[in-house]
Design an enzyme around this catalytic site. Sequence first.
Site, short mmCIF file in Angstrom:
data_model
loop_
_atom_site.label_atom_id
_atom_site.label_comp_id
_atom_site.label_asym_id
_atom_site.label_seq_id
_atom_site.Cartn_x
_atom_site.Cartn_y
_atom_site.Cartn_z
N SER A 136 0.87 -1.17 0.00
CA SER A 136 0.00 0.00 0.00
C SER A 136 0.90 1.22 0.00
O SER A 136 1.78 1.34 0.84
CB SER A 136 -0.88 -0.02 1.25
OG SER A 136 -1.60 1.19 1.36
N LYS A 162 -1.27 -1.13 -4.38
CA LYS A 162 -2.40 -0.27 -3.99
C LYS A 162 -1.89 1.14 -3.79
O LYS A 162 -0.92 1.35 -3.06
CB LYS A 162 -3.01 -0.83 -2.71
CG LYS A 162 -3.85 0.14 -1.90
CD LYS A 162 -4.63 -0.62 -0.83
CE LYS A 162 -4.74 0.15 0.45
NZ LYS A 162 -5.48 -0.59 1.49
N LYS A 164 -2.83 5.02 -2.65
CA LYS A 164 -3.80 5.89 -1.99
C LYS A 164 -4.16 7.01 -2.96
O LYS A 164 -3.27 7.55 -3.64
CB LYS A 164 -3.19 6.48 -0.72
CG LYS A 164 -2.93 5.45 0.36
CD LYS A 164 -4.23 4.98 0.99
CE LYS A 164 -3.98 4.10 2.19
NZ LYS A 164 -5.23 3.57 2.75
N ASP A 189 -7.09 3.26 -3.26
CA ASP A 189 -7.81 3.29 -1.98
C ASP A 189 -8.05 4.75 -1.62
O ASP A 189 -7.10 5.52 -1.45
CB ASP A 189 -6.99 2.60 -0.89
CG ASP A 189 -7.72 2.56 0.46
OD1 ASP A 189 -8.87 3.04 0.54
OD2 ASP A 189 -7.13 2.06 1.44
N GLU A 214 -11.00 0.78 -3.58
CA GLU A 214 -11.29 0.54 -2.16
C GLU A 214 -11.91 1.76 -1.50
O GLU A 214 -11.39 2.87 -1.61
CB GLU A 214 -9.98 0.15 -1.45
CG GLU A 214 -10.14 -0.16 0.03
CD GLU A 214 -8.84 -0.65 0.67
OE1 GLU A 214 -7.97 -1.19 -0.06
OE2 GLU A 214 -8.69 -0.51 1.89
N ASP A 239 -13.82 -1.21 2.94
CA ASP A 239 -12.91 -1.29 4.09
C ASP A 239 -13.69 -0.71 5.28
O ASP A 239 -14.39 -1.44 5.99
CB ASP A 239 -11.63 -0.51 3.74
CG ASP A 239 -10.66 -0.33 4.90
OD1 ASP A 239 -11.01 -0.65 6.05
OD2 ASP A 239 -9.52 0.17 4.70
N LYS A 263 -10.10 -6.09 7.98
CA LYS A 263 -9.04 -5.76 8.95
C LYS A 263 -9.47 -6.35 10.27
O LYS A 263 -10.56 -6.03 10.78
CB LYS A 263 -8.87 -4.25 9.08
CG LYS A 263 -8.19 -3.62 7.88
CD LYS A 263 -7.90 -2.15 8.12
CE LYS A 263 -7.37 -1.53 6.83
NZ LYS A 263 -7.28 -0.07 6.93
N GLY A 291 -4.44 -3.91 6.35
CA GLY A 291 -3.43 -3.61 7.36
C GLY A 291 -3.62 -2.21 7.93
O GLY A 291 -4.31 -1.38 7.35
O1 OSB Z 1 -7.30 2.16 4.40
O2 OSB Z 1 -6.14 0.40 4.30
C1 OSB Z 1 -6.29 1.56 4.69
C2 OSB Z 1 -3.10 2.77 6.41
C3 OSB Z 1 -3.63 3.63 7.34
C4 OSB Z 1 -4.99 3.81 7.38
C5 OSB Z 1 -5.83 3.14 6.50
C6 OSB Z 1 -5.30 2.25 5.58
C7 OSB Z 1 -3.92 2.08 5.52
C8 OSB Z 1 -3.25 1.23 4.56
C9 OSB Z 1 -2.00 0.53 5.02
O3 OSB Z 1 -3.61 1.12 3.41
C10 OSB Z 1 -1.98 -0.92 4.72
C11 OSB Z 1 -0.79 -1.60 5.37
O4 OSB Z 1 -0.77 -1.74 6.60
O5 OSB Z 1 0.15 -1.94 4.66
MG MG Z 2 -8.44 1.10 3.09
#
Ligand code: OSB
Ligand code: MG
Length: 368
Positions: A136, A162, A164, A189, A214, A239, A263, A291
Amino acid sequence: MKIVKAVLRKVDIPLRAPFETSFTRMDAKKTMLLELHDADGTVGYGEVSAFDIPFYNEEFRDGAWALLKEQMLPKLIGREIAHPDDMYALCAEIRRNNMSKSAINCALWDIYAKQHGQSLAQALGGDKTKVETGVSIGVQESPEALVKVVAGYIKQGYRRIKCKIKPGKDYDYLAAVRAAFPEAMLMGDANSAYRREDFAMLKRLDDLNLIMIEQPLEPGDLLDHADLQKLIKTPVCLDESVTSLDDTKKMIRLGSGKIINIKVARVGGLTVAKQIQQLAADNGIECWCGGMIDSGVARAENVAVATLPGYTLPNDIAASGRYFERDIIKPEVKLDGTFVDVTETPGMGYAIDEDNLAEFTLGTTVVE
Ligand code: OSB
Ligand code: MG
């Protein structure tokens, strides 16, 4: 099991590089570790994944600290608990606060598995010997900068990428990555950054052959997510919107998406994660493990839960080294190609690195 002592630690683990989502930027994983001691001496670990500010959901670290210390842990101490699934009855009058419940549930599962001489994966009923990883990547300065970062991770072995996204840093960013890596399993995401007015832009993402988008809309917007999923070809993955088995039922009934990022922390523990992946599998919904920039403790528990059969897509389970110079477990979680191996050691299967943990600990409280 009979828990005789609980130790709660507030821990700040430095990140290699700041991580930016649609709403925040962080330079350390500000987390809490829960250590539960059974009467027979077995020790189990759980992580309270609530961030220090409640940007992801309504939970936050100092709130969880107070809740666990003053209300939840005292209820747990001295009670007979036959199975980790039974703990929810002990905190029945505490609404939501799933990340605090999850830490207790995970620590109980760790103890339970250790007492049965099973790895956590085995105890949960998982059947994979390795789990597929993904990375991510936080919001970057420019599409070109993002492509460079993605290239680095692809070189390390990550296949599912992934990125953001947020309004203004979306289509062009993903399009640049798609142009550079036509074969990548690519997804975005949004962490709930979009609204109905943005449906036209989200529809344009169909051009990019994303494996999913996402959480484009707000957590409570199961109806709007359903409208969006009817409009676009890209599978919608939820999520933040799925916090329980009941949310999962609603999502399925309404057609709010085709995939769930489960999660463990968000849904209140391994017990609920297991129930959700089962219900999803029974209804043709694919799952993967999300995560929270987890320390090694939650990361190890994620590896174990992702061995369940309903986890059918690559997970947000990167190597420890993706986020941390030094993790708080030994050995660290490492990549093997595009996979992480599943340990056969009883319990979560990793030891705590006591030196690193001591160095990163800001405060400790004991409930007994
Ligand atoms: O939305 O999945 C999420 C990190 C902080 C807050 C929200 C998210 C995330 C990640 C990190 O996408 C995923 C990871 O732990 O590698
Ligand atoms: Mg997410």
